[in-house]
Structure formats: C-alpha cells, structure tokens
Scaffold this active site. Structure first.
Site, short mmCIF file in Angstrom:
data_model
loop_
_atom_site.label_atom_id
_atom_site.label_comp_id
_atom_site.label_asym_id
_atom_site.label_seq_id
_atom_site.Cartn_x
_atom_site.Cartn_y
_atom_site.Cartn_z
N ARG A 162 0.87 -1.19 0.00
CA ARG A 162 0.00 0.00 0.00
C ARG A 162 0.90 1.22 0.00
O ARG A 162 2.11 1.11 0.08
CB ARG A 162 -0.94 -0.01 1.21
CG ARG A 162 -0.21 0.04 2.52
CD ARG A 162 -1.15 0.17 3.70
NE ARG A 162 -0.38 0.02 4.93
CZ ARG A 162 -0.89 0.07 6.15
NH1 ARG A 162 -2.19 0.23 6.31
NH2 ARG A 162 -0.14 -0.06 7.21
N CYS A 184 2.68 8.01 -6.03
CA CYS A 184 3.43 9.26 -5.94
C CYS A 184 2.44 10.41 -5.77
O CYS A 184 1.45 10.49 -6.50
CB CYS A 184 4.23 9.42 -7.24
SG CYS A 184 4.75 11.11 -7.55
N ASN A 195 -4.85 7.59 4.42
CA ASN A 195 -4.42 6.95 5.66
C ASN A 195 -2.91 7.12 5.83
O ASN A 195 -2.14 6.71 4.97
CB ASN A 195 -4.76 5.46 5.62
CG ASN A 195 -4.59 4.79 6.97
OD1 ASN A 195 -5.45 4.93 7.85
ND2 ASN A 195 -3.50 4.08 7.16
N GLU A 196 -2.53 7.77 6.91
CA GLU A 196 -1.12 7.92 7.28
C GLU A 196 -0.23 8.33 6.10
O GLU A 196 0.64 7.55 5.66
CB GLU A 196 -0.59 6.64 7.94
CG GLU A 196 -1.24 6.33 9.27
CD GLU A 196 -0.57 5.21 10.03
OE1 GLU A 196 0.11 4.38 9.40
OE2 GLU A 196 -0.72 5.14 11.25
N CYS A 227 10.54 10.23 -8.96
CA CYS A 227 10.10 10.02 -10.34
C CYS A 227 10.21 11.30 -11.17
O CYS A 227 10.49 12.37 -10.64
CB CYS A 227 8.68 9.46 -10.36
SG CYS A 227 7.41 10.70 -10.07
N CYS A 253 7.92 14.10 -10.12
CA CYS A 253 8.40 14.84 -8.94
C CYS A 253 9.51 15.81 -9.35
O CYS A 253 9.54 16.95 -8.88
CB CYS A 253 8.87 13.88 -7.86
SG CYS A 253 7.47 13.11 -7.00
N GLU A 261 -6.16 5.54 15.92
CA GLU A 261 -5.80 4.12 16.07
C GLU A 261 -5.04 3.96 17.37
O GLU A 261 -4.00 4.60 17.57
CB GLU A 261 -4.92 3.65 14.91
CG GLU A 261 -5.62 3.66 13.57
CD GLU A 261 -4.71 3.16 12.43
OE1 GLU A 261 -3.69 2.51 12.71
OE2 GLU A 261 -5.03 3.47 11.27
N TRP A 310 4.25 -5.45 13.03
CA TRP A 310 5.29 -4.86 12.20
C TRP A 310 6.62 -4.65 12.92
O TRP A 310 7.53 -4.04 12.38
CB TRP A 310 4.80 -3.55 11.59
CG TRP A 310 3.99 -2.70 12.53
CD1 TRP A 310 2.62 -2.64 12.57
CD2 TRP A 310 4.45 -1.80 13.55
NE1 TRP A 310 2.21 -1.76 13.55
CE2 TRP A 310 3.30 -1.23 14.18
CE3 TRP A 310 5.71 -1.43 14.02
CZ2 TRP A 310 3.39 -0.31 15.22
CZ3 TRP A 310 5.79 -0.52 15.07
CH2 TRP A 310 4.63 0.04 15.65
N GLN A 346 -1.82 -10.33 9.72
CA GLN A 346 -2.50 -11.46 10.38
C GLN A 346 -2.07 -11.66 11.82
O GLN A 346 -2.80 -12.23 12.61
CB GLN A 346 -2.34 -12.74 9.56
CG GLN A 346 -0.92 -13.04 9.17
CD GLN A 346 -0.84 -14.28 8.29
OE1 GLN A 346 -0.21 -15.25 8.68
NE2 GLN A 346 -1.46 -14.25 7.13
N HIS A 371 -1.56 -9.16 13.90
CA HIS A 371 -1.96 -7.98 14.68
C HIS A 371 -3.07 -8.32 15.66
O HIS A 371 -4.01 -9.02 15.34
CB HIS A 371 -2.44 -6.89 13.72
CG HIS A 371 -2.26 -5.50 14.26
ND1 HIS A 371 -3.03 -4.99 15.27
CD2 HIS A 371 -1.37 -4.52 13.92
CE1 HIS A 371 -2.63 -3.74 15.52
NE2 HIS A 371 -1.62 -3.44 14.72
#
Ligand code: GLA
Ligand code: ZN
Length: 618
Positions: A104, A108, A142-143, A154, A157, A296, A304, A345, A347
């Site tokens: 995820r 860019c 998200n984050e 790239c 950018c 969260e 992680w 899985q 978590h």
C-alpha cells in the site's frame, strides 16, 4: 460525549456477521467506528463499476445499534486493476528506476494520473455519503508518509520540484546564490539541470536536500487538498487525517491547518517509553492547540516489529486513559477483530480471530465507561518547547554528529525533565508566542525563527537553549553570526565546535554531569555568566552552560539527568516528585502511573498513592 470505538472492516467478514458485530460493539460501549480507508477495491471492483452496497449495508447494521461512522477515503491502497492500468502512478525509489514494493502507499503524490483517480474516487464517496448524518467525520487517505512514502524520485516529482523552485527563488541567480552552488561546480544555467537529491555515498548540497524535503512535504499536503476540497464542497462533517507517532517527514503544523481536528495513531514504535507516547500526545494537541482524537490505538500486539510482544490488558487501559488525560476526546482501537489473512495477520484486536471477546475487550469496555463523559480541558500553560519541522530535515543532512537525532536526543530529554518536575508541556511552532508560559525550551533548533527570538527578548520566564540552535539559516547554510538578536538574547558567541565520540563531563562546581554528541566553544559576552565548564573534551575549562538574565544556553547536548541539574541551577521548583506523572488543568489535575507496580507521587505537601497503571483525577 467522547468518541470510543475501533477500526472496523466489514469487507473482511460475511454480511451475516455485521449485526452481531454491531451488537457486541454496543455492548462494549462503542459509539464510533472508522471504516472505508482501504475499501477502494471493494467499492470499485472493476474500473468504473462503483457500488456502495456493501458499505451501505454495513453502516445500516452499525447505526441500528447507534454506532456512527468515521469514513475514510480509500486512496492509501489503490486497487490492483488501477496499478496494472496506470503503472506510472507508482512512487520511484532513489535510483529513479525501481517502483516501490507492492502493499500500500505505492503512489506518488505528484502523479497527475493518481490525482485524477483520487478526484474521481473521493468524489464518488462524497457524493454518496456527503450528506449522510451517520457519518460524523471524514478521514482523508491513511497515514500520509507511512512506509517511507513521503519522498519520491520520479520524473513527475523532478518536474514539479523545478516548478516549486521557480516559485520560491524566481531566478536561477537567486537560487545559485542561496544554495552556494559555486561549490563543486554546481552552478545551474538551466532549471532542467536541477534534479532531486538522490540518496548515495556523496553528500548532496544541503540546501538542495532541505528544499527537496520542503517540496515533498508540500506535495503531500497539496495532495491532501484534493480530498479537502471535494469533501468540503458537499459535506458538513469535520475532516481529519491520521498522523503518526514520532513522524517528522511531513510538516504536521502545515497539514494541521488543512484538517478540522487532529487525529493520530498511538503505537509504541521503538523501546517503550510512556513519556515518549505522552510527548506525541502533547505534540498532537499543540498542532491546533485543541483536543484531538486517537484514531488508532495499539491494542497490545502489533505485526510490524521484529518482536511482536503481547501486553497485559491493563496496559491498553493505561494507554487510553493517558490519551484522554493529555487531551484526546476519544480513542479507537486498531482493530476490532483479528484477521487471519493478509499482511497484518499477527496484529491484535479487541475480538479474537474466531470472533470471541478477548480480555482486552472487557478491559476496554470498563475503561471507556469511565472516560465516556470526561470533559476534556487544555492543560494549563506551564512549559513550552519550540519545534520547527524543517529542523528535523536539516538534522538529517550532514551535521556535526551523525548519531544525533533531534527528536530523541534533544527534544525528548527536555520534555522528560519538564514532566519529571511536574510541569505540563505544550509545543510551540514558528509564528507562535511563548508569552503565557513560565518556561520555554529551544532544543537544538538548528534554524530559529527570527520573530520567535524577538518574542524571547520580551519573555519574562526562564529560557533554555541547547547546542546548535540558530546555527543554520533558512537555506541550511551555516549562519555567520554577527551581533544580532540571538546574540543579544544569549550573550554568547560560538567560536568553534566539534562532534563528540562519547559523553563528556561538565561541572558547575557543585554538580558534575554528562553531556554528549557535540560541544561548542563559547565566548561569553557582556552581561553573560558561566554556569558550568567542560571538565574534559576538546574545550576543557571553557564555558559549557551560560546564563544571561533569564536565558540559559547549553553548548552541548545534556541528557535528562543533566537537564534536571540545570533546572536546579536555574532555581526551578519541582512541582511534583516521583516516577508518576502530573497534569494540571483549570478545574482538575490528573496523576498517572504508567508502570506495573504501585508508586507514590509527591505534589508539594500532598502525597498520592497510585496502583499499577492507575490514572486518577484529583
Ligand atoms: C497503521 C495503519 C493501519 C495498520 C496499523 C497496524 O497505523 O494506519 O492501517 O496498518 O498501522 O499497526
Ligand atoms: Zn513522484
């Protein structure tokens, strides 16, 4: 009423389970869930075939139990078909050839195609849910920046960076001058000659690096603006984004202006230090000087880390209470139920894999019952710590000591010392005023806002400044100090400096203490006095800590114990004594014991006892 809940993924579970989930949630006391932030592939299974039935039915099931929704826009995880159709949206690693790994956050921020796709999918979500009264807030994406996704190398950018530079500098002459490109023959004659500073063995121009960090942070915020504009056009629900722990790649102060309330994800990222979590809470509250949400909350085990340890359920209770004590108006546990598939899985969650309640769920329910009607007040203004996000970026270019980390080695120790003395801490950013505080610390602000220095000249409380402050100018070049306001304030002139291989000692005559990372040779000017001297190191015998009026300058990096000694030298009174922590609001105080054993906290003449993990309003 405060918001308590969890991250919920109805798409992970059979439809038949949703009502049951909603019932259990209501039983636990949950009144809000966040959904949707990874639902793009569910809502748009094939290009253009948008269908909200699944989310609609899930929301209906949840709302039938009175549970309201924070809706995430789903752009953090583009669907597989999109990546195949438009491989150009992928972020590029530093070699400018390899697209980033799958998972995820692969996109860019400057990809024109991804911006178009973002507009399209966010508009679809907002058209569908913009007027829905059950949606009480939006979370954009998200984050931003998670998994190192702020920087991209790239072509898009590179092109956007050149435009950004033209806007900032106007002419190449101005840019060449500001960056000192005469060094190593870098003088640019054409904007196209400027490239993003690729990571590698040779130090790039520090001004170029700082500007690329600024540009990259601005790119994330500009990308966020797409979400904001679409949401604001059609929805009255407030907008937020979930910020991250210890994260400094994006200027959160700038981003905070583009959201209605701050929310953040409270995880233990390294070695557990309750003060570090508290620092993050205080920083999040300080971004808008307002209550925030924990979007969260780590339930216990994550997936992680290299070792994903289990925690006692009371630890979760403590984390939630600590958040609320520091100004959170709610907390959502990540995640509601553990999922046996996919990257996370291992978590933890409130419910086990099989859908039964864990001990965490029981403790969570008890905790939020206690906190449901806790009215959140801002802490009283006592100590303030200056932060400029750009200084984190300057700190990552070449400097005197590559082991020095601004957040952990300079900001955190000062924060811990204030907290240990029982004082509340707010963070102040460039453009803000310190005047209503009793103490201000400026921990190693390589670049210090000139207006802030002028504010400090009027400041009546005590000021603590540590090494390397005001060393750099806005272009990340060494500031050649003349007689200026900073010199007037501190009464010192830094003659020379060096990195340190290890701790050295300084002494005040009464006290001997450790400092580390760098040492500065200080010349004491009129009106300034020496408080301590180096007793070893390269500047042995020379001043290490000085004071001019109310302003203390420390020419090295003190650890927590050393800062406490400096506070004592400065006759700062201890408000509290002990390992537990105190927060003082207008109409109440909170005392917190983050540890698994009982503690006592002395506040003036009062002595308070706290059981393990206890958080008490007194
Ligand atoms: C982050 C993300 C979540 C999830 C958790 C796992 O905070 O926002 O989607 O990956 O980490 O801890
Ligand atoms: Zn890019």
């Amino acid at each position: 009423m405060n918001w308590f809940g969890a991250a919920y993924y109805p798409e992970h579970w059979p439809r038949e389970r949703w009502r049951e989930d909603a019932r259990v949630m209501a039983y636990l006391g949950i009144n809000v869930v966040r959904i949707g932030e990874f639902s793009w592939g569910v809502v748009e299974k094939r290009p253009g075939q948008i269908d909200f039935t699944l989310l609609d039915e899930a929301i209906e099931a949840l709302y039938s139990e009175g549970i309201r929704i924070i809706m995430g826009t789903p752009t953090a995880a583009p669907p597989s078909w999109l990546l195949k159709k438009y491989p150009g949206v992928l972020r590029m690693d530093g070699d400018r050839r390899t697209p980033v790994a799958a998972g995820r956050r692969q996109y860019c921020f400057n990809s024109p195609r991804y911006r178009i796709e973002t507009e399209r999918i966010v508009s679809a979500y907002v058209d569908h849910y913009g007027k829905d009264h059950r949606i009480i807030a939006w979370q954009a994406d998200n984050e931003y920046g998670c998994h190192g996704s702020t920087l991209c190398y790239c072509r898009n950018c590179a092109g956007a960076f050149r435009e950004w530079l033209r806007e900032r500098y106007g002419t190449l002459d101005n840019l060449n001058q500001s960056w000192g490109t005469v060094f190593w023959s870098h003088t640019y004659g054409d904007w196209e000659e400027i490239n993003p500073p690729k990571p590698g063995p040779v130090s790039p121009n520090p001004s170029l690096v700082l500007d690329y960090r600024r540009f990259s942070s601005d790119s994330a915020i500009e990308y966020h603006d797409i979400h904001k504009e679409i949401i604001k056009k059609s929805s009255k629900a407030p907008l937020t984004h979930n910020l991250m722990v210890n994260f400094t790649d994006i200027d959160y102060r700038k981003l905070a202006r583009k959201i209605d309330f701050v929310s953040w994800d409270n995880y233990v990222a390294g070695e557990y230090d309750p003060d570090l979590q508290a620092l993050n809470h205080d920083l999040m509250r300080s971004l808008k000087k307002a209550p925030f949400l924990v979007m969260e909350q780590q339930p216990g085990r994550v997936n992680w880390r290299s070792v994903n340890n289990a925690y006692p359920s009371e630890q979760l209770a403590f984390w939630i209470k600590q958040s609320v004590a520091h100004g959170a108006f709610g907390s959502l546990v990540f995640r509601y139920r553990q999922f046996p598939f996919g990257a996370e899985q291992f978590h933890g969650g409130l419910l086990n894999y099989d859908g039964t309640m864990t001990e965490r769920a029981r403790v969570f329910a008890e905790t939020i019952k206690e906190l449901r009607n806790w009215k959140i007040e801002d802490p009283q203004k006592e100590a303030a710590i200056y932060i400029d996000y750009e200084n984190f970026w300057i700190g990552e270019t070449d400097n005197l000591n590559g082991n020095f980390r601004l957040l952990f080695d300079s900001i955190l120790p000062i924060y811990k010392a204030f907290r240990n003395f029982g004082y509340n801490v707010d963070f102040l950013f460039p453009g803000e005023s310190p005047q209503s505080y009793s103490f201000v610390a400026i921990p190693s602000a390589f670049k210090l806002d000139e207006d802030f220095v002028r504010e400090l000249l009027k400041f009546k409380g005590k000021i603590f400044i540590t090494a390397m402050t005001a060393q750099k100018d806005q272009n990340n070049n060494i500031r050649v100090q003349k007689a200026d306001d900073f010199q007037l304030l501190t009464g010192i002139h830094v003659v020379d400096f060096g990195g340190l291989e290890g701790p050295i000692k300084v002494s005040s005559g009464k006290n001997v203490f450790d400092c580390d990372f760098v040492a500065e040779e200080i010349e004491v000017l009129d009106g300034c006095q020496t408080v301590t001297r180096y007793i070893d190191g390269p500047f042995k015998g020379k001043p290490a800590v000085t004071v001019k009026g109310n302003c203390y300058y420390v020419g090295t990096i003190p650890d927590v114990e050393s800062i406490k000694r400096i506070f004592l030298e400065a006759s700062i009174e201890r408000k509290a004594e002990g390992l537990a922590r105190l927060l003082s609001m207008r109409s109440y105080r909170v005392i917190l014991n983050p540890y698994p054993y009982s503690l006592r906290l002395k506040i003036g003449e009062e002595i308070h006892s706290l059981k393990q993990y206890e958080v008490k309003r007194i």
